[in-house]
Design a protein around this motif. Structure first.
Motif, PDB file in Angstrom:
ATOM      1  N   TRP A 148       0.804  -1.218   0.000  1.00 19.65           N
ATOM      2  CA  TRP A 148       0.000   0.000   0.000  1.00 19.65           C
ATOM      3  C   TRP A 148       0.842   1.275   0.000  1.00 19.65           C
ATOM      4  N   GLY A 149       2.026   1.214   0.548  1.00 19.04           N
ATOM      5  CA  GLY A 149       2.883   2.393   0.539  1.00 19.04           C
ATOM      6  C   GLY A 149       3.281   2.797  -0.872  1.00 19.04           C
ATOM      7  N   LEU A 150       3.696   1.814  -1.682  1.00 17.76           N
ATOM      8  CA  LEU A 150       4.081   2.099  -3.061  1.00 17.76           C
ATOM      9  C   LEU A 150       2.888   2.559  -3.883  1.00 17.76           C
ATOM     10  N   THR A 151       1.744   1.892  -3.718  1.00 20.41           N
ATOM     11  CA  THR A 151       0.558   2.298  -4.476  1.00 20.41           C
ATOM     12  C   THR A 151       0.111   3.707  -4.082  1.00 20.41           C
ATOM     13  N   GLY A 152       0.269   4.038  -2.797  1.00 13.51           N
ATOM     14  CA  GLY A 152      -0.062   5.394  -2.369  1.00 13.51           C
ATOM     15  C   GLY A 152       0.832   6.424  -3.028  1.00 13.51           C
ATOM     16  N   ALA A 153       2.133   6.148  -3.086  1.00 16.78           N
ATOM     17  CA  ALA A 153       3.072   7.081  -3.716  1.00 16.78           C
ATOM     18  C   ALA A 153       2.789   7.218  -5.211  1.00 16.78           C
ATOM     19  N   LEU A 154       2.524   6.097  -5.886  1.00 20.54           N
ATOM     20  CA  LEU A 154       2.203   6.146  -7.309  1.00 20.54           C
ATOM     21  C   LEU A 154       0.925   6.941  -7.560  1.00 20.54           C
ATOM     22  N   SER A 155      -0.080   6.715  -6.735  1.00 18.06           N
ATOM     23  CA  SER A 155      -1.345   7.433  -6.892  1.00 18.06           C
ATOM     24  C   SER A 155      -1.157   8.932  -6.712  1.00 18.06           C
ATOM     25  N   VAL A 156      -0.377   9.316  -5.720  1.00 20.14           N
ATOM     26  CA  VAL A 156      -0.130  10.742  -5.477  1.00 20.14           C
ATOM     27  C   VAL A 156       0.602  11.362  -6.662  1.00 20.14           C
ATOM     28  N   VAL A 157       1.598  10.660  -7.197  1.00 19.68           N
ATOM     29  CA  VAL A 157       2.351  11.185  -8.335  1.00 19.68           C
ATOM     30  C   VAL A 157       1.444  11.380  -9.547  1.00 19.68           C
ATOM     31  N   ILE A 158       0.568  10.412  -9.815  1.00 10.49           N
ATOM     32  CA  ILE A 158      -0.329  10.519 -10.970  1.00 10.49           C
ATOM     33  C   ILE A 158      -1.330  11.647 -10.779  1.00 10.49           C
ATOM     34  N   VAL A 159      -1.910  11.756  -9.587  1.00  8.38           N
ATOM     35  CA  VAL A 159      -2.887  12.821  -9.327  1.00  8.38           C
ATOM     36  C   VAL A 159      -2.235  14.193  -9.449  1.00  8.38           C
ATOM     37  N   VAL A 160      -1.042  14.340  -8.904  1.00  5.45           N
ATOM     38  CA  VAL A 160      -0.340  15.626  -8.985  1.00  5.45           C
ATOM     39  C   VAL A 160      -0.003  15.969 -10.433  1.00  5.45           C
ATOM     40  N   ALA A 161       0.432  14.972 -11.205  1.00  4.05           N
ATOM     41  CA  ALA A 161       0.755  15.224 -12.611  1.00  4.05           C
ATOM     42  C   ALA A 161      -0.489  15.656 -13.393  1.00  4.05           C
ATOM     43  N   ALA A 162      -1.612  14.972 -13.154  1.00  3.41           N
ATOM     44  CA  ALA A 162      -2.859  15.355 -13.829  1.00  3.41           C
ATOM     45  C   ALA A 162      -3.313  16.745 -13.411  1.00  3.41           C
ATOM     46  N   ALA A 163      -3.192  17.054 -12.130  1.00  6.18           N
ATOM     47  CA  ALA A 163      -3.588  18.376 -11.638  1.00  6.18           C
ATOM     48  C   ALA A 163      -2.729  19.472 -12.262  1.00  6.18           C
ATOM     49  N   LEU A 164      -1.428  19.222 -12.397  1.00  5.40           N
ATOM     50  CA  LEU A 164      -0.541  20.212 -13.008  1.00  5.40           C
ATOM     51  C   LEU A 164      -0.907  20.459 -14.468  1.00  5.40           C
ATOM     52  N   LEU A 165      -1.263  19.394 -15.183  1.00  7.67           N
ATOM     53  CA  LEU A 165      -1.680  19.558 -16.576  1.00  7.67           C
ATOM     54  C   LEU A 165      -2.924  20.431 -16.675  1.00  7.67           C
ATOM     55  N   ILE A 166      -3.880  20.180 -15.800  1.00  8.21           N
ATOM     56  CA  ILE A 166      -5.124  20.962 -15.823  1.00  8.21           C
ATOM     57  C   ILE A 166      -4.851  22.414 -15.463  1.00  8.21           C
ATOM     58  N   VAL A 167      -4.000  22.640 -14.452  1.00 12.76           N
ATOM     59  CA  VAL A 167      -3.677  24.014 -14.050  1.00 12.76           C
ATOM     60  C   VAL A 167      -2.977  24.754 -15.185  1.00 12.76           C
ATOM     61  N   LEU A 168      -2.032  24.096 -15.843  1.00 13.75           N
ATOM     62  CA  LEU A 168      -1.340  24.726 -16.966  1.00 13.75           C
ATOM     63  C   LEU A 168      -2.310  25.057 -18.088  1.00 13.75           C
ATOM     64  N   PHE A 169      -3.246  24.167 -18.351  1.00 14.81           N
ATOM     65  CA  PHE A 169      -4.237  24.414 -19.396  1.00 14.81           C
ATOM     66  C   PHE A 169      -5.115  25.608 -19.051  1.00 14.81           C
ATOM     67  N   LEU A 170      -5.582  25.666 -17.795  1.00 16.57           N
ATOM     68  CA  LEU A 170      -6.440  26.775 -17.379  1.00 16.57           C
ATOM     69  C   LEU A 170      -5.684  28.097 -17.401  1.00 16.57           C
ATOM     70  N   ARG A 171      -4.431  28.088 -16.980  1.00 16.37           N
ATOM     71  CA  ARG A 171      -3.633  29.318 -17.015  1.00 16.37           C
ATOM     72  C   ARG A 171      -3.365  29.761 -18.444  1.00 16.37           C
ATOM     73  N   GLY A 172      -3.128  28.795 -19.322  1.00 10.37           N
ATOM     74  CA  GLY A 172      -2.921  29.138 -20.721  1.00 10.37           C
ATOM     75  C   GLY A 172      -4.152  29.770 -21.341  1.00 10.37           C
ATOM     76  N   ARG A 173      -5.318  29.233 -21.011  1.00 11.79           N
ATOM     77  CA  ARG A 173      -6.552  29.804 -21.536  1.00 11.79           C
ATOM     78  C   ARG A 173      -6.797  31.198 -20.963  1.00 11.79           C
ATOM     79  N   ARG A 174      -6.504  31.368 -19.668  1.00 11.65           N
ATOM     80  CA  ARG A 174      -6.706  32.676 -19.046  1.00 11.65           C
ATOM     81  C   ARG A 174      -5.759  33.714 -19.660  1.00 11.65           C
ATOM     82  N   ALA A 175      -4.512  33.313 -19.885  1.00 12.71           N
ATOM     83  CA  ALA A 175      -3.556  34.243 -20.491  1.00 12.71           C
ATOM     84  C   ALA A 175      -3.981  34.620 -21.906  1.00 12.71           C
TER      85      ALA A 175
END
Length: 277
Positions: A245-272
Motif C-alpha cells: 500500500w505504501g508504493l501504491t499510495g506514492a504512485l497514486s499521489v504522483v499521478i494525481v499531482v501530474a494530472a492536476a498540473l496539466l489541468i492548471v497549466l491548461f487553465l492558465r494558458g486559456r486565461r492568459a
C-alpha cells in the motif's frame, strides 16, 4: 446589510458542492498520501522507489508512451469527426451526432470485450483475413500495446469531440469567407485560419484525453492481457495482490499531482490567451 445577506445566501447555495467534493475526494486522497509516507515505515522511501525502481519506471514509461500515442490519435480522429459534424450536411451531422452520443450509453467493459471479439486470434478480423487468403496465420492484435491503443482511442474519441465541436461552433465564419474572398484556397484557409482559431479546442481535447488515459484500467487489462501493464493496473496488482500500500499510495499521489498540473497549466494558458486577445 442586504448585500451581506445576499452574499451569505450565495455562499450557502455554493457551500454544499465543495463540502461534498472534500468529503468524497479530498479526505480519501489525504489518506492515500498518509499511506505513501507511513507504510511500511515512515519516510519518503516509497517516492524514491517510484523514480528509481526499474520495474516502476518501466510501467510509468509505458503508460506515458501509450497515453501520448492515444492522445495524438484521438485528437486527430476527433478533429475530423467534429469538422464533419459542424461543417457537413444535415444528414452527415445527424449520423456523426448519433455516432458520438451512443457510445456514452455503452459501458467500458462491453466496448473492451467488443474489441476483443474483433481482434482476438480467432476473432472476426483475423477470421475474415484468413478466409480471404490475405494472411496464413492470425495477427497478434490483442494482448499487446496495439490492442490497448485501439481500445483506448475508440473509448476516448467522444470525449475529445465535445470540446472540439464547441470550439468550431464558436468560430466566426466571416473570417473564413474573408480568407476565401482574398484568394486563399480551401486547404490554405483550413491550415492558416480554421485550425489556428480552433487551437483552444485542440488543446482542451488533448488535455482531457491525456488525463483520462492516465487512469485507464479495464481496457488495458482486457486488451493488454497482462502484457502491457499500465499504471492503473500496476496499482491494482500492488494493492490487492502484493499488498504494498505504501508504493501504491506514492504512485497514486504522483499521478494525481501530474494530472492536476496539466489541468492548471491548461487553465492558465486559456486565461492568459483571454487576457491577451
Amino acid at each position: 446589510m442586504t448585500s451581506i445577506k445576499s452574499k451569505l445566501g450565495q455562499v450557502a447555495l455554493i457551500a454544499p458542492l465543495p463540502l461534498f467534493l472534500a468529503a468524497v475526494y479530498l479526505l480519501p486522497f489525504l489518506g492515500v498520501v498518509e499511506w505513501s509516507v507511513t507504510l511500511p515505515e515512515p519516510g519518503l522511501q516509497q517516492y524514491e522507489r517510484v523514480f528509481t525502481d526499474p520495474t516502476v519506471l518501466g510501467v510509468l514509461w509505458r503508460t506515458l508512451r501509450i497515453c501520448c500515442i492515444v492522445t495524438l490519435l484521438t485528437v486527430v480522429a476527433a478533429y475530423a469527426i467534429s469538422y464533419v459534424w459542424v461543417c457537413g450536411s444535415r444528414l452527415q451531422a445527424t449520423i456523426v451526432e448519433f455516432g458520438v452520443l451512443i457510445p456514452f450509453w455503452i459501458s467500458t467493459l462491453t466496448r473492451a470485450f467488443g474489441w476483443l471479439a474483433l481482434l482476438y486470434n480467432r476473432g472476426i478480423v483475423n477470421s475474415t483475413l484468413m478466409s480471404l487468403g490475405i494472411i496464413d496465420f492470425p495477427l497478434m492484435l490483442v494482448r499487446n500495446e496495439f490492442g490497448v491503443i485501439v481500445g483506448m482511442t475508440h473509448f476516448l474519441i467522444p470525449f475529445a469531440v465535445l470540446p472540439l465541436v464547441s470550439s468550431m461552433r464558436h468560430l466566426d465564419h466571416r473570417v473564413l469567407m474573408a480568407a476565401r474572398g482574398m484568394g486563399a484556397s480551401r486547404a490554405r484557409t483550413f491550415c492558416t485560419v480554421f485550425m489556428p482559431m480552433t487551437a483552444p479546442g485542440i488543446v482542451g481535447a488533448a488535455v482531457i484525453t491525456f488525463v483520462f488515459s492516465l487512469g485507464f484500467f479495464i481496457t488495458p487489462a482486457i486488451l493488454g492481457g497482462g502484457r502491457s501493464v499500465m499504471i492503473a493496473e500496476f496499482i491494482y496488482v500492488q494493492t490487492f495482490q502484493t499488498v504494498n500500500w505504501g508504493l501504491t499510495g506514492a504512485l497514486s499521489v504522483v499521478i494525481v499531482v501530474a494530472a492536476a498540473l496539466l489541468i492548471v497549466l491548461f487553465l492558465r494558458g486559456r486565461r492568459a490567451k483571454t487576457l491577451v486577445g
